[in-house]
Every structure is written in C-alpha cells, then in structure tokens.
Design an enzyme around this catalytic site. Structure first.
Site, PDB file in Angstrom:
ATOM      1  N   THR A  39     -81.138 -48.010  72.939  1.00 54.67           N
ATOM      2  CA  THR A  39     -80.277 -47.609  74.057  1.00 54.67           C
ATOM      3  C   THR A  39     -80.036 -48.867  74.901  1.00 54.67           C
ATOM      4  O   THR A  39     -80.608 -49.925  74.610  1.00 54.67           O
ATOM      5  CB  THR A  39     -80.961 -46.525  74.918  1.00 54.67           C
ATOM      6  OG1 THR A  39     -82.224 -47.045  75.366  1.00 54.67           O
ATOM      7  CG2 THR A  39     -81.191 -45.245  74.127  1.00 54.67           C
ATOM      8  N   ARG A  87     -81.705 -61.052  70.046  1.00 52.58           N
ATOM      9  CA  ARG A  87     -80.658 -61.133  71.063  1.00 52.58           C
ATOM     10  C   ARG A  87     -80.716 -59.877  71.917  1.00 52.58           C
ATOM     11  O   ARG A  87     -80.924 -58.780  71.391  1.00 52.58           O
ATOM     12  CB  ARG A  87     -79.272 -61.164  70.398  1.00 52.58           C
ATOM     13  CG  ARG A  87     -79.012 -62.348  69.508  1.00 52.58           C
ATOM     14  CD  ARG A  87     -78.317 -63.473  70.210  1.00 52.58           C
ATOM     15  NE  ARG A  87     -77.238 -63.075  71.074  1.00 52.58           N
ATOM     16  CZ  ARG A  87     -76.759 -63.867  72.051  1.00 52.58           C
ATOM     17  NH1 ARG A  87     -77.295 -65.052  72.276  1.00 52.58           N
ATOM     18  NH2 ARG A  87     -75.749 -63.459  72.807  1.00 52.58           N
ATOM     19  N   ILE A  88     -80.518 -60.054  73.213  1.00 57.57           N
ATOM     20  CA  ILE A  88     -80.344 -58.885  74.072  1.00 57.57           C
ATOM     21  C   ILE A  88     -78.916 -58.396  73.888  1.00 57.57           C
ATOM     22  O   ILE A  88     -77.971 -59.196  73.913  1.00 57.57           O
ATOM     23  CB  ILE A  88     -80.637 -59.244  75.541  1.00 57.57           C
ATOM     24  CG1 ILE A  88     -82.138 -59.542  75.695  1.00 57.57           C
ATOM     25  CG2 ILE A  88     -80.208 -58.118  76.476  1.00 57.57           C
ATOM     26  CD1 ILE A  88     -82.543 -60.002  77.073  1.00 57.57           C
ATOM     27  N   GLY A 139     -87.047 -62.871  58.452  1.00 55.78           N
ATOM     28  CA  GLY A 139     -86.485 -61.735  57.725  1.00 55.78           C
ATOM     29  C   GLY A 139     -87.467 -60.982  56.849  1.00 55.78           C
ATOM     30  O   GLY A 139     -87.067 -60.307  55.895  1.00 55.78           O
ATOM     31  N   SER A 140     -88.752 -61.029  57.198  1.00 54.00           N
ATOM     32  CA  SER A 140     -89.718 -60.328  56.324  1.00 54.00           C
ATOM     33  C   SER A 140     -89.550 -58.814  56.396  1.00 54.00           C
ATOM     34  O   SER A 140     -89.777 -58.112  55.403  1.00 54.00           O
ATOM     35  CB  SER A 140     -91.151 -60.742  56.653  1.00 54.00           C
ATOM     36  OG  SER A 140     -91.555 -60.247  57.906  1.00 54.00           O
ATOM     37  N   ASN A 162     -84.351 -50.363  66.047  1.00 50.36           N
ATOM     38  CA  ASN A 162     -84.985 -51.664  66.275  1.00 50.36           C
ATOM     39  C   ASN A 162     -86.461 -51.561  65.929  1.00 50.36           C
ATOM     40  O   ASN A 162     -87.086 -50.519  66.129  1.00 50.36           O
ATOM     41  CB  ASN A 162     -84.842 -52.037  67.759  1.00 50.36           C
ATOM     42  CG  ASN A 162     -85.510 -53.359  68.095  1.00 50.36           C
ATOM     43  OD1 ASN A 162     -85.343 -54.351  67.387  1.00 50.36           O
ATOM     44  ND2 ASN A 162     -86.271 -53.388  69.183  1.00 50.36           N
ATOM     45  N   LEU A 185     -83.491 -52.269  77.504  1.00 49.19           N
ATOM     46  CA  LEU A 185     -84.212 -53.065  76.499  1.00 49.19           C
ATOM     47  C   LEU A 185     -85.519 -52.398  76.045  1.00 49.19           C
ATOM     48  O   LEU A 185     -86.384 -52.092  76.879  1.00 49.19           O
ATOM     49  CB  LEU A 185     -84.520 -54.457  77.076  1.00 49.19           C
ATOM     50  CG  LEU A 185     -85.242 -55.425  76.134  1.00 49.19           C
ATOM     51  CD1 LEU A 185     -84.329 -55.877  75.008  1.00 49.19           C
ATOM     52  CD2 LEU A 185     -85.787 -56.623  76.904  1.00 49.19           C
ATOM     53  N   HIS A 220     -90.002 -53.267  67.014  1.00 51.36           N
ATOM     54  CA  HIS A 220     -90.542 -54.074  68.114  1.00 51.36           C
ATOM     55  C   HIS A 220     -92.054 -54.215  67.930  1.00 51.36           C
ATOM     56  O   HIS A 220     -92.742 -53.220  67.666  1.00 51.36           O
ATOM     57  CB  HIS A 220     -90.236 -53.404  69.457  1.00 51.36           C
ATOM     58  CG  HIS A 220     -90.720 -54.197  70.623  1.00 51.36           C
ATOM     59  ND1 HIS A 220     -90.055 -55.313  71.088  1.00 51.36           N
ATOM     60  CD2 HIS A 220     -91.829 -54.064  71.392  1.00 51.36           C
ATOM     61  CE1 HIS A 220     -90.738 -55.827  72.107  1.00 51.36           C
ATOM     62  NE2 HIS A 220     -91.810 -55.089  72.312  1.00 51.36           N
TER      63      HIS A 220
END
Ligand code: GAR
Length: 213
Positions: free
Chosen positions: A141, A91-92, A15-16, A107, A144, A109
């Site tokens: 969207t 999680r996908i 959770g940084s 998100n 992935l 990434h």
C-alpha cells in the site's frame, strides 16, 4: 485448465528471492519479465541466463520519483501482469504506483512487520535485543512496509549473531516463503479483508491451531 498468471518481478541487486521464485517453477504462474532499476544487478544476469525476459530501467534517467514510477508502470503494464513482485526492489514507490497495482503488488521485507520498516532491519533487531527475527510478505500500500500481511517466517536470534549471520538465516526462510505466497496468490487463495489477508488454503490449519490453543 485456466491460463497461467503472469508475473513481473522487480529487483535491484542479487536477486536470490527472484531466483527462488523462478526455481519453484509454480505450475499456475509464468514469470513474464524481470525488471531492475540497476543495469548491473547480478540477478538480471542470472535471469537472462535462465531464459527470462529482462529489462533495466535506471531511475537516474528520470527527473524524479514520479517520472520514474510512471515510466516503470508503462514498462510493467506492457507485460500485462496479474501480479507484480518486489523481490529486493530497493526503491520507495509513489502512492500512484501503489494504487495502480492495488491487491496485485507484493513485497518481501526482511523483518517481522510492523517492527523495523525501512532499512538495516537485522542490525535494528539485534540492537533491540529481539529473541526472534524474520521476514514478512505483504501486499503493498502507499504507506511504506505497511500493507496487509500474507505470510511471515520466524528464526531465532542466536548469541553472537551479527547483522550478516542473522540476514543469512532470515534469507533462507525468505526463499521458502516467497514461492509459497506467490503460489497462494495465483491459486486465488488470498482474500484481503481490511488489513488482514485470509488464506483460504490455511483455513483448516488455522482451525486446528485454534483448537490446540
Ligand atoms: C532480501 O533480504 C529482501 O527481503 C530485502 O532485500 C533482500 C534482497 O535480496 N528487501 C528489502 O529490504 C525491501 N525493503 P535478494 O536480491 O537476494 O532477493
């Protein structure tokens, strides 16, 4: 002054990035909940200790991905979020979940998308001989790690790097980039045009960059 935008953050572990977002204390944003699919996520403890509302919803308690995501939507929507942030949520997500939060789900990434979607991004960047690596913040969207890109940060790949040293270097810019992207979102600066995100706040900078080129 307009009401603060309500933000729900989803995490799975340390959770940084969530912490960086909370510490940025964005004036127009309020973190209304931090939700994890793992009760033992270290980030959940940090969030609770810092006065944030937390919830753990284990995917193991549901028969499948669709059932879990449907439950997750119910829990998230109870907080009436303007924005949902995936900050290390591993999680996908189902297409239904992604569609439900169209244009209000982002998100972070750890790669320069569209390179290295999925897992083990740093090792794959090293194995590919990349000279730079980085992170991407994007709208989510159904496909992935493929949604419209809001921001990217770049770091050099150095001689002797391992996946760990590279991850640490990238993480530092993740912590800068995510609060900035969220601040831009809540300020209404992000306009999605097809696969491109126009950042109204960057318009002047973009023009200057064009002139220099
Ligand atoms: C971050 O590096 C984030 O980019 C990555 O997980 C890490 C979470 O760290 N996310 C993904 O890989 C999503 N596919 P954190 O829990 O300390 O923020």
């Amino acid at each position: 002054m307009s009401a603060k935008k309500r933000i729900v953050i989803l995490i799975s572990g340390r959770g940084s990035n969530m912490q960086a977002l909370a510490e940025a204390d964005i004036a127009q944003a309020e973190i209304v909940a931090v939700i994890s699919n793992r009760a033992d996520a270290a980030g959940l403890l940090w969030a609770a200790q810092h006065g944030l509302t937390t919830e753990a919803i284990s995917h193991h308690d549901y028969p499948g991905r669709e059932a879990f995501d449907a439950a997750l939507i119910k829990h998230i929507d109870a907080y009436q979020p303007d924005l949902v942030v995936l900050a290390g949520f591993m999680r996908i997500l189902t297409p239904e979940f992604c569609r439900h939060y169209t244009d209000r789900l982002i998100n972070i990434h750890p790669s320069l998308l569209p390179a290295f979607t999925g897992l083990h991004t740093h090792q794959r960047a090293l194995d590919s001989g990349c000279r730079v690596a980085g992170c991407t913040i994007h709208f989510v969207t159904a496909e992935l790690d493929c949604g419209p890109i809001i921001a990217q940060g770049v770091v050099p790949v150095l001689n002797g790097d391992t996946a760990d040293t590279l991850a640490q270097r990238v993480l530092k810019i993740e912590h800068q980039l995510l609060p900035k992207a969220v601040a831009d979102f809540v300020a209404g600066n992000l306009v999605v045009e097809g696969n491109r995100v126009k950042n109204l706040a960057d318009a002047v900078t973009d023009n200057v960059a064009c002139l220099k080129n």
